[in-house]
Motif scaffolding. Structure first.
Motif, mmCIF file in Angstrom:
data_model
loop_
_atom_site.group_PDB
_atom_site.id
_atom_site.type_symbol
_atom_site.label_atom_id
_atom_site.label_comp_id
_atom_site.label_asym_id
_atom_site.label_seq_id
_atom_site.Cartn_x
_atom_site.Cartn_y
_atom_site.Cartn_z
ATOM 1 N N ALA A 91 -1.793 -17.570 -1.672
ATOM 2 C CA ALA A 91 -0.955 -16.889 -0.793
ATOM 3 C C ALA A 91 -1.930 -15.955 -0.123
ATOM 4 O O ALA A 91 -3.741 -16.048 -0.907
ATOM 5 N N VAL A 92 -1.401 -14.428 0.520
ATOM 6 C CA VAL A 92 -2.777 -14.282 0.695
ATOM 7 C C VAL A 92 -1.638 -13.129 -0.002
ATOM 8 O O VAL A 92 -0.880 -12.135 0.506
ATOM 9 N N TYR A 93 -3.174 -11.887 -0.180
ATOM 10 C CA TYR A 93 -2.650 -11.277 -1.252
ATOM 11 C C TYR A 93 -3.507 -10.002 -0.772
ATOM 12 O O TYR A 93 -4.106 -10.167 -0.320
ATOM 13 N N TYR A 94 -2.616 -8.324 -0.974
ATOM 14 C CA TYR A 94 -2.586 -7.443 -0.158
ATOM 15 C C TYR A 94 -2.187 -6.401 -1.306
ATOM 16 O O TYR A 94 -2.117 -6.360 -2.315
ATOM 17 N N CYS A 95 -3.310 -5.251 -0.904
ATOM 18 C CA CYS A 95 -3.744 -4.449 -1.374
ATOM 19 C C CYS A 95 -2.404 -3.646 -0.633
ATOM 20 O O CYS A 95 -1.997 -2.776 -0.202
ATOM 21 N N ASN A 96 -1.933 -1.803 -2.422
ATOM 22 C CA ASN A 96 -0.907 -1.399 -2.069
ATOM 23 C C ASN A 96 -1.097 -0.293 -2.762
ATOM 24 O O ASN A 96 -1.511 -0.305 -3.707
ATOM 25 N N VAL A 97 -1.115 0.802 -2.172
ATOM 26 C CA VAL A 97 -1.123 2.542 -2.148
ATOM 27 C C VAL A 97 -0.056 2.815 -1.803
ATOM 28 O O VAL A 97 0.016 3.004 -1.501
ATOM 29 N N ASN A 98 0.848 4.290 -3.797
ATOM 30 C CA ASN A 98 1.377 5.163 -2.562
ATOM 31 C C ASN A 98 0.879 5.801 -3.654
ATOM 32 O O ASN A 98 0.829 5.990 -4.359
ATOM 33 N N THR A 102 -4.317 13.416 -0.206
ATOM 34 C CA THR A 102 -5.521 13.750 0.631
ATOM 35 C C THR A 102 -5.509 15.253 0.871
ATOM 36 O O THR A 102 -4.922 16.319 0.252
ATOM 37 N N SER A 103 -6.164 15.125 1.487
ATOM 38 C CA SER A 103 -6.421 17.104 1.857
ATOM 39 C C SER A 103 -5.252 17.302 2.431
ATOM 40 O O SER A 103 -5.556 18.723 3.138
ATOM 41 N N THR A 104 -5.424 16.396 3.409
ATOM 42 C CA THR A 104 -3.493 16.711 3.967
ATOM 43 C C THR A 104 -2.289 17.067 3.755
ATOM 44 O O THR A 104 -1.208 16.827 3.665
ATOM 45 N N GLY A 105 -2.126 16.518 2.249
ATOM 46 C CA GLY A 105 -1.319 16.837 1.461
ATOM 47 C C GLY A 105 -0.886 15.488 0.728
ATOM 48 O O GLY A 105 -1.154 14.491 0.794
ATOM 49 N N TRP A 106 0.270 15.176 0.100
ATOM 50 C CA TRP A 106 0.754 14.130 -0.542
ATOM 51 C C TRP A 106 1.639 13.072 0.479
ATOM 52 O O TRP A 106 2.208 13.596 1.850
ATOM 53 N N SER A 107 0.625 11.948 0.377
ATOM 54 C CA SER A 107 1.748 11.164 1.277
ATOM 55 C C SER A 107 2.516 9.647 0.341
ATOM 56 O O SER A 107 2.113 9.763 -0.333
ATOM 57 N N THR A 108 3.651 9.404 0.184
ATOM 58 C CA THR A 108 5.143 8.890 0.233
ATOM 59 C C THR A 108 4.610 8.107 0.686
ATOM 60 O O THR A 108 4.943 6.328 0.010
ATOM 61 N N LYS A 109 4.288 7.347 1.512
ATOM 62 C CA LYS A 109 4.052 6.134 2.182
ATOM 63 C C LYS A 109 3.085 5.136 1.815
ATOM 64 O O LYS A 109 2.445 5.157 0.744
ATOM 65 N N ASP A 110 3.956 4.400 2.501
ATOM 66 C CA ASP A 110 2.738 2.646 1.836
ATOM 67 C C ASP A 110 1.851 2.591 2.123
ATOM 68 O O ASP A 110 2.361 2.315 3.424
ATOM 69 N N HIS A 111 0.572 1.827 2.155
ATOM 70 C CA HIS A 111 -0.409 1.933 2.684
ATOM 71 C C HIS A 111 -1.482 0.593 2.141
ATOM 72 O O HIS A 111 -0.945 -0.444 1.076
ATOM 73 N N TRP A 112 -1.648 -0.643 2.926
ATOM 74 C CA TRP A 112 -1.819 -1.665 2.821
ATOM 75 C C TRP A 112 -3.084 -2.229 2.894
ATOM 76 O O TRP A 112 -3.110 -1.544 4.206
ATOM 77 N N GLY A 113 -4.207 -3.168 2.959
ATOM 78 C CA GLY A 113 -5.147 -3.641 3.040
ATOM 79 C C GLY A 113 -4.478 -4.739 4.056
ATOM 80 O O GLY A 113 -3.307 -4.810 4.367
ATOM 81 N N GLN A 114 -5.846 -5.421 4.772
ATOM 82 C CA GLN A 114 -5.425 -6.207 5.514
ATOM 83 C C GLN A 114 -5.032 -7.753 5.123
ATOM 84 O O GLN A 114 -5.062 -8.526 5.865
ATOM 85 N N GLY A 115 -5.524 -7.963 3.588
ATOM 86 C CA GLY A 115 -4.939 -9.364 3.299
ATOM 87 C C GLY A 115 -6.164 -9.734 2.966
ATOM 88 O O GLY A 115 -7.142 -10.400 3.742
ATOM 89 N N THR A 116 -6.454 -10.529 1.727
ATOM 90 C CA THR A 116 -7.152 -11.125 1.288
ATOM 91 C C THR A 116 -6.541 -12.861 1.041
ATOM 92 O O THR A 116 -5.733 -13.489 0.304
ATOM 93 N N GLN A 117 -6.939 -14.140 1.746
ATOM 94 C CA GLN A 117 -6.771 -15.788 1.303
ATOM 95 C C GLN A 117 -6.825 -15.768 -0.585
ATOM 96 O O GLN A 117 -8.448 -16.003 -0.436
ATOM 97 N N VAL A 118 -5.771 -15.963 -1.278
ATOM 98 C CA VAL A 118 -6.853 -17.136 -1.660
ATOM 99 C C VAL A 118 -5.582 -18.420 -2.373
ATOM 100 O O VAL A 118 -3.998 -18.630 -2.166
ATOM 101 N N THR A 119 -6.358 -19.555 -2.472
ATOM 102 C CA THR A 119 -6.134 -20.623 -2.315
ATOM 103 C C THR A 119 -6.372 -21.662 -3.503
ATOM 104 O O THR A 119 -7.878 -21.891 -3.842
ATOM 105 N N VAL A 120 -5.778 -22.463 -4.275
ATOM 106 C CA VAL A 120 -5.731 -22.974 -5.907
ATOM 107 C C VAL A 120 -5.490 -24.108 -5.041
ATOM 108 O O VAL A 120 -4.258 -24.545 -4.997
ATOM 109 N N SER A 121 -6.630 -25.103 -5.261
ATOM 110 C CA SER A 121 -6.490 -26.551 -4.443
ATOM 111 C C SER A 121 -5.906 -27.947 -6.475
ATOM 112 O O SER A 121 -6.187 -26.831 -7.476
ATOM 113 N N SER A 122 -5.599 -28.404 -6.049
ATOM 114 C CA SER A 122 -4.624 -29.312 -7.623
ATOM 115 C C SER A 122 -5.395 -30.202 -7.202
ATOM 116 O O SER A 122 -6.113 -30.294 -7.009
#
Length: 122
Positions: A91-98, A102-122
Motif C-alpha cells: 500500500a501507500v503509507y501516509y503519516c498523519n498528525v493531529n 504551534t506558534s499560532t495556537g492549537w491545530s485540530t486539523k489532520d495533517h498528512w504526509g505525501q505518502g511512501t510506497q511499500v510493496t511486499v512481493s510473494s
C-alpha cells in the motif's frame, strides 16, 4: 504550517522488514497524536497505528504483533517498524498528525504526509 516528510518505503520480500520514518516540521511546540495510515489500490485509507504524546498506542488488528509504532518527541518524528511483512501489506503509507500546538495556537486539523510506497512481493 505543519509539514510532514516520510521516508523508508520500498520493495521487500514477504517475511522481510521495513522501517518508515516521518518528521514533522514547522513552528511546532508539541504534537498530541501521530500515526500511520495506508491505502491499497481500490481500497479506502485505513488506520495502521497511532501513538499519543504519552506513549499510548493503537494498532489495526491486521498488523498487531508485527508492526511497532514509536516516536521521538524531541525530534517530532514518528516511526513504524514493520516486521513479517505480507503481500497484503502492500500500500501507500501516509503519516498523519493531529492536535498540534504551534506558534499560532492549537491545530485540530489532520495533517498528512505525501505518502511512501511499500510493496511486499510473494
Amino acid at each position: 504550517q505543519v509539514q510532514l516528510v516520510e521516508s523508508g518505503g520500498g520493495l521487500v520480500q514477504a517475511g522481510g522488514s521495513l522501517r518508515l520514518s516521518c518528521a514533522a516540521s514547522g513552528s511546532i511546540f508539541s504534537i498530541n497524536t501521530m500515526g500511520w495510515y495506508r491505502q491499497a489500490p481500490g481500497k479506502q485509507r485505513e488506520l495502521v497505528a497511532q501513538i499519543t504524546s504519552g506513549g499510548r498506542t493503537n494498532y489495526a488488528d491486521s498488523v498487531n504483533g508485527r508492526f511497532t509504532i514509536s516516536r521521538d518527541n524531541a525530534k517530532n518524528t514518528v516511526y513504524l517498524q514493520m516486521n513479517s511483512l505480507k503481500p497484503e501489506d502492500t500500500a501507500v503509507y501516509y503519516c498523519n498528525v493531529n492536535n498540534v500546538w504551534t506558534s499560532t495556537g492549537w491545530s485540530t486539523k489532520d495533517h498528512w504526509g505525501q505518502g511512501t510506497q511499500v510493496t511486499v512481493s510473494s
